[in-house]
Enzyme design. Structure first.
Site, PDB file in Angstrom:
ATOM      1  N   ASP A 169       0.854  -1.196   0.000  1.00 16.80           N
ATOM      2  CA  ASP A 169       0.000   0.000   0.000  1.00 16.80           C
ATOM      3  C   ASP A 169       0.887   1.243   0.000  1.00 16.80           C
ATOM      4  OD1 ASP A 169       0.776  -0.715   2.753  1.00 16.80           O
ATOM      5  OD2 ASP A 169      -0.423   1.015   3.332  1.00 16.80           O
ATOM      6  N   GLU A 176       0.186  -0.862   5.769  1.00 18.71           N
ATOM      7  CA  GLU A 176       1.247  -0.313   6.623  1.00 18.71           C
ATOM      8  C   GLU A 176       1.112   1.191   6.753  1.00 18.71           C
ATOM      9  OE1 GLU A 176       5.122   1.198   7.978  1.00 18.71           O
ATOM     10  OE2 GLU A 176       4.026   1.714   6.154  1.00 18.71           O
TER      11      GLU A 176
HETATM   12  N1  BES Z   1       8.884   3.400   5.185  1.00 13.62           N
HETATM   13  C1  BES Z   1       8.222   4.115   6.229  1.00 13.62           C
HETATM   14  C2  BES Z   1       8.991   4.084   7.543  1.00 13.62           C
HETATM   15  C3  BES Z   1      10.273   4.848   7.458  1.00 13.62           C
HETATM   16  C4  BES Z   1      10.230   6.219   7.377  1.00 13.62           C
HETATM   17  C5  BES Z   1      11.483   4.214   7.467  1.00 13.62           C
HETATM   18  C6  BES Z   1      11.405   6.949   7.297  1.00 13.62           C
HETATM   19  C7  BES Z   1      12.652   4.946   7.375  1.00 13.62           C
HETATM   20  C8  BES Z   1      12.618   6.296   7.277  1.00 13.62           C
HETATM   21  C9  BES Z   1       6.854   3.529   6.441  1.00 13.62           C
HETATM   22  O1  BES Z   1       6.230   3.110   5.253  1.00 13.62           O
HETATM   23  C10 BES Z   1       5.967   4.583   7.018  1.00 13.62           C
HETATM   24  O2  BES Z   1       5.922   5.665   6.533  1.00 13.62           O
HETATM   25  N2  BES Z   1       5.253   4.231   8.050  1.00 13.62           N
HETATM   26  C11 BES Z   1       4.252   5.073   8.630  1.00 13.62           C
HETATM   27  C12 BES Z   1       3.609   4.264   9.722  1.00 13.62           C
HETATM   28  C13 BES Z   1       2.383   4.860  10.334  1.00 13.62           C
HETATM   29  C14 BES Z   1       1.280   5.098   9.354  1.00 13.62           C
HETATM   30  C15 BES Z   1       1.881   3.970  11.443  1.00 13.62           C
HETATM   31  C16 BES Z   1       4.893   6.342   9.170  1.00 13.62           C
HETATM   32  O3  BES Z   1       5.982   6.309   9.737  1.00 13.62           O
HETATM   33  O4  BES Z   1       4.263   7.395   9.025  1.00 13.62           O
HETATM   34 MN    MN Z   2       7.256   2.260   3.872  1.00 15.45          MN
END
Ligand code: BES
Ligand code: MN
Length: 456
Positions: free
Chosen positions: A97, A159
């Site tokens: 997603d 996610e």
């Molecule tokens: N890939 C990101 C997490 C990430 C962000 C890793 C920056 C390394 C550097 C992941 O897909 C993400 O954005 N997760 C969301 C989770 C939330 C919706 C619970 C986020 O961090 O906003």
């Molecule tokens: Mn991600």
């Protein structure tokens, strides 16, 4: 008696195989990016279904047993191939997603078409995290039927929207998901040309706060001066969430100064795209502020749009607040603290209603042991001798804490395709092609090294 074994692929075999697979991998990334699979409420989830099906098809093409699994939320894809005798099983994680595109006008090309400019591929999900899926596919394709480990590929479908059904889904499929090592391809590298191994992620709590001061809108001239409008009231409430130095002012949130990596301020300013003259806020090293201390931001406000706002006092206004939690903090406790803060700081007796959106736990990973050494060695080779930097990240992957709880023995290798210029979640998200090739090679090498460790 001689035992028939498939010959082990050498480093140069793998280099050649990955290079051979890259054009096809890019073509399939292009297909995935065309599917606008957004798990947020209010978006057409038929696309998420199509996205899961496309991922399932890719994994079937790698010779895996595949199922599309769900537990009341958006579909995840699970693909499996049994381990050769005595070899470890590796879980490969990514998510299919993506985030909404925001303002289409800010994109220089169609967000759902993969477009190359200056060595980068642009599109929503081009990096986060469809390239993560494709890195796994690249490694699997490079091995063909000579895979030295067992694999369980787990590609989540919500996610970016809080992984609400993830715990149930993992519990329901627990047996199938058991692995000795897990490779998470959803983080970032330290710079173009410098790989990273992520050893901590922040958690997250998102909520809405609605402020009401009037039962209905009234003439701003007739009542203004004695009646607080809801938008002024909301803004004043939001202003209590930071102290003057810019540190989060919600009591009881965990935070510490711990990071050892230096992130030079000028580099940080440039990568963030900070506007001229704007000072950073918060205190401590930049990496502490990003990785080991809490952060709070207002992500949106529902209020009359300026172009249409009449001369009337706004009766109610709503904001979306997002708190990033430092490793060691606990989402339920943090939400209670935030909620109490908002309820207790309402100016002028305004009515305040806080509603929860979603949360995810932070995590810390102890990067010692043979599997982590295997990862460091694979990265060093793929990046021509450049060592991986051990980093924290400020973003969140709720899956990791859940997985740690379920499988405390598994080594969790958090890797990824992003670099500081990827602009994940923003307009013009992109993937660096050269780095992507290294990521794919690194993953293929990593599987070989993990197999060696497993045998030893
Ligand atoms: N890939 C990101 C997490 C990430 C962000 C890793 C920056 C390394 C550097 C992941 O897909 C993400 O954005 N997760 C969301 C989770 C939330 C919706 C619970 C986020 O961090 O906003
Ligand atoms: Mn991600």
């Amino acid at each position: 008696m001689p035992v028939m074994t498939t010959p082990i692929m050498t480093e140069s075999d793998l280099r050649e195989a990955v290079a051979r697979e890259l054009p096809g991998v890019r073509a399939d990334l292009e297909r995935l990016v065309r599917i606008p699979g957004i798990a947020f409420d209010g978006f057409d989830h038929a696309h998420v279904e199509r996205s899961a099906e496309a991922v399932a098809e890719l994994l079937r093409g790698c010779g895996l047993d595949v199922e599309v699994a769900r537990a009341g939320g958006q579909p995840a894809v699970i693909g499996r191939k049994a381990a050769p005798p005595g070899a470890p099983t590796v879980m490969l994680y990514a998510h299919h997603d993506v985030q909404p595109i925001g303002d289409r006008m800010l994109w220089e090309s169609d967000p759902f078409e993969l477009v190359e400019r200056d060595g980068r591929l642009y599109g929503r999900g081009a990096a986060d995290d469809k390239a993560g899926i494709m890195a796994h596919v690249a490694a699997l394709r490079a091995y063909g039927d000579r895979l030295p480990v067992g694999v369980v590929v787990f590609v989540e479908g919500e996610e970016e929207y809080g992984s609400d059904s993830l715990e149930r889904l993992l519990a329901e499929h627990r047996e199938k998901l058991t692995a000795d090592v897990i490779v998470i391809a959803d983080s970032t590298n330290w710079d173009v040309g410098v790989p990273a191994l992520t050893t901590s992620l922040r958690g997250i709590v998102n909520c809405f706060v609605e402020v009401r001061t009037l039962e209905h809108a009234v003439h701003s001239g007739m009542f203004g001066g004695a009646v607080p409008d809801a938008l002024t009231t909301l803004v004043r409430l939001l202003a209590t969430l930071h102290d003057d130095a810019g540190n989060v002012a919600v009591a009881e949130l965990v935070g510490r100064e711990a990071a050892r990596v230096d992130y030079p301020e000028d580099r940080f300013r440039a990568e963030a795209g900070l506007a001229e003259g704007v000072r950073l806020f918060g205190t401590g090293r930049i990496t502490d502020r990003l990785w080991t201390k809490p952060a709070l931001a207002v992500l949106g406000i529902d209020a009359p749009a300026t172009g249409e706002a009449p001369n009337a006092l706004v009766p109610a206004a709503k904001a979306k607040i997002s708190v990033r939690l430092a490793p060691g903090d606990e989402p339920k406790r943090a939400y209670a603290a935030l909620r109490a803060h908002l309820e207790q700081h309402a100016p002028w007796g305004a009515q305040v209603e806080v509603t929860f959106e979603h949360d995810g736990a932070p995590c810390v990973i102890d990067a010692s042991g043979p599997m982590f050494d295997a990862a460091r060695s694979a990265f060093r080779t793929a990046w021509d001798g450049t060592d991986a930097v051990e980093i924290g990240v400020g973003g969140s992957i709720p899956f990791i804490a859940t997985f740690q709880e379920m499988f405390p023995q598994a080594a969790i290798l958090v890797t990824g395709v992003e670099d500081p210029h990827a602009r994940a979640h923003g307009p013009n998200e992109s993937l660096h092609l050269g780095e992507f090739a290294r990521v794919c090679l690194a993953e293929a090498l990593l599987l070989a090294r993990v197999a060696e460790v497993g045998r030893g």
